[in-house]
Structure formats: C-alpha cells, structure tokens
Write a protein that holds these residues in place. Sequence first.
Motif, mmCIF file in Angstrom:
data_model
loop_
_atom_site.group_PDB
_atom_site.id
_atom_site.type_symbol
_atom_site.label_atom_id
_atom_site.label_comp_id
_atom_site.label_asym_id
_atom_site.label_seq_id
_atom_site.Cartn_x
_atom_site.Cartn_y
_atom_site.Cartn_z
ATOM 1 N N TRP A 268 0.843 -1.202 0.000
ATOM 2 C CA TRP A 268 0.000 0.000 0.000
ATOM 3 C C TRP A 268 0.873 1.245 0.000
ATOM 4 O O TRP A 268 0.641 2.173 -0.764
ATOM 5 C CB TRP A 268 -0.928 -0.006 1.226
ATOM 6 C CG TRP A 268 -1.869 1.161 1.271
ATOM 7 C CD1 TRP A 268 -3.143 1.201 0.805
ATOM 8 C CD2 TRP A 268 -1.610 2.467 1.817
ATOM 9 N NE1 TRP A 268 -3.685 2.445 1.025
ATOM 10 C CE2 TRP A 268 -2.761 3.236 1.653
ATOM 11 C CE3 TRP A 268 -0.498 3.041 2.432
ATOM 12 C CZ2 TRP A 268 -2.852 4.555 2.065
ATOM 13 C CZ3 TRP A 268 -0.581 4.365 2.839
ATOM 14 C CH2 TRP A 268 -1.747 5.112 2.662
ATOM 15 N N ILE A 269 1.882 1.264 0.891
ATOM 16 C CA ILE A 269 2.775 2.424 0.975
ATOM 17 C C ILE A 269 3.506 2.635 -0.348
ATOM 18 O O ILE A 269 3.606 3.766 -0.838
ATOM 19 C CB ILE A 269 3.765 2.281 2.147
ATOM 20 C CG1 ILE A 269 3.005 2.375 3.474
ATOM 21 C CG2 ILE A 269 4.856 3.354 2.079
ATOM 22 C CD1 ILE A 269 3.822 2.038 4.697
ATOM 23 N N GLU A 270 4.004 1.571 -0.946
ATOM 24 C CA GLU A 270 4.714 1.697 -2.229
ATOM 25 C C GLU A 270 3.809 2.280 -3.308
ATOM 26 O O GLU A 270 4.217 3.171 -4.055
ATOM 27 C CB GLU A 270 5.239 0.334 -2.675
ATOM 28 C CG GLU A 270 6.382 -0.188 -1.842
ATOM 29 C CD GLU A 270 6.735 -1.642 -2.142
ATOM 30 O OE1 GLU A 270 6.022 -2.309 -2.934
ATOM 31 O OE2 GLU A 270 7.730 -2.120 -1.570
ATOM 32 N N VAL A 271 2.576 1.792 -3.398
ATOM 33 C CA VAL A 271 1.643 2.284 -4.418
ATOM 34 C C VAL A 271 1.311 3.751 -4.173
ATOM 35 O O VAL A 271 1.382 4.579 -5.090
ATOM 36 C CB VAL A 271 0.357 1.426 -4.456
ATOM 37 C CG1 VAL A 271 -0.716 2.071 -5.311
ATOM 38 C CG2 VAL A 271 0.676 0.021 -4.962
ATOM 39 N N PHE A 272 0.952 4.092 -2.936
ATOM 40 C CA PHE A 272 0.569 5.469 -2.661
ATOM 41 C C PHE A 272 1.749 6.420 -2.744
ATOM 42 O O PHE A 272 1.612 7.557 -3.207
ATOM 43 C CB PHE A 272 -0.136 5.573 -1.303
ATOM 44 C CG PHE A 272 -1.610 5.356 -1.420
ATOM 45 C CD1 PHE A 272 -2.494 6.405 -1.308
ATOM 46 C CD2 PHE A 272 -2.115 4.088 -1.687
ATOM 47 C CE1 PHE A 272 -3.862 6.210 -1.444
ATOM 48 C CE2 PHE A 272 -3.467 3.877 -1.822
ATOM 49 C CZ PHE A 272 -4.345 4.940 -1.703
ATOM 50 N N ARG A 273 2.915 5.969 -2.327
ATOM 51 C CA ARG A 273 4.114 6.804 -2.406
ATOM 52 C C ARG A 273 4.471 7.091 -3.865
ATOM 53 O O ARG A 273 4.941 8.168 -4.196
ATOM 54 C CB ARG A 273 5.274 6.083 -1.713
ATOM 55 C CG ARG A 273 6.541 6.883 -1.684
ATOM 56 C CD ARG A 273 7.636 6.139 -0.941
ATOM 57 N NE ARG A 273 8.847 6.930 -0.951
ATOM 58 C CZ ARG A 273 9.902 6.686 -0.208
ATOM 59 N NH1 ARG A 273 9.901 5.658 0.613
ATOM 60 N NH2 ARG A 273 10.959 7.441 -0.279
ATOM 61 N N THR A 274 4.233 6.151 -4.734
ATOM 62 C CA THR A 274 4.582 6.294 -6.147
ATOM 63 C C THR A 274 3.525 7.062 -6.936
ATOM 64 O O THR A 274 3.856 7.929 -7.742
ATOM 65 C CB THR A 274 4.771 4.907 -6.790
ATOM 66 O OG1 THR A 274 5.792 4.211 -6.062
ATOM 67 C CG2 THR A 274 5.181 5.017 -8.249
#
Length: 78
Positions: free
Chosen positions: A19-25
């Motif tokens: 989730w963090i990777e997707v939202f951060r990107t």
Amino acid sequence: GPVVIPREFVFRYHSPVHWIEVFRTFYGPMNKTFAALDADRQAAFTEDLLRLMEKDNRSGDDTLVLPSAYLEAVITRR
C-alpha cells in the motif's frame, strides 16, 4: 438539501508495505510528503503508517484489508 450517507471503502493490497509503495509512487499528496522528508523522517513516517494500518487491518494474514470510512453527499437539483 443534501443527503449524507456514511460509506466504507476497503483498501485491499498485497501487504501494508505494498500500500505504501503504491501510494508513495502514484498518489500526489503522499509522493510530495515523502519527497519533502529526509531519509530518517521517511523511515519514521513509514513506521507510523504501518502502525496505523496494523491497528485496523482485518485480513488476519500478511495482506492488507483496511476499512476506510467516508461520507457520500448527494445533492439533487430541483
């Protein structure tokens, strides 16, 4: 007047880290937040996010099933 309806959206991701990777990107406000932080603060922010998700994650395994409440406002033109 408007009708306000409580709703729930459930985020479903491979893991909280995913989730963090997707939202951060891909999510502008999250992307800008990470960009404004140095490496130590990025790590601390990530840990804070993981703790928050862990609290309400209802997957029962390593995936993420995270409910998120919101209000839907419906306005009908007359």
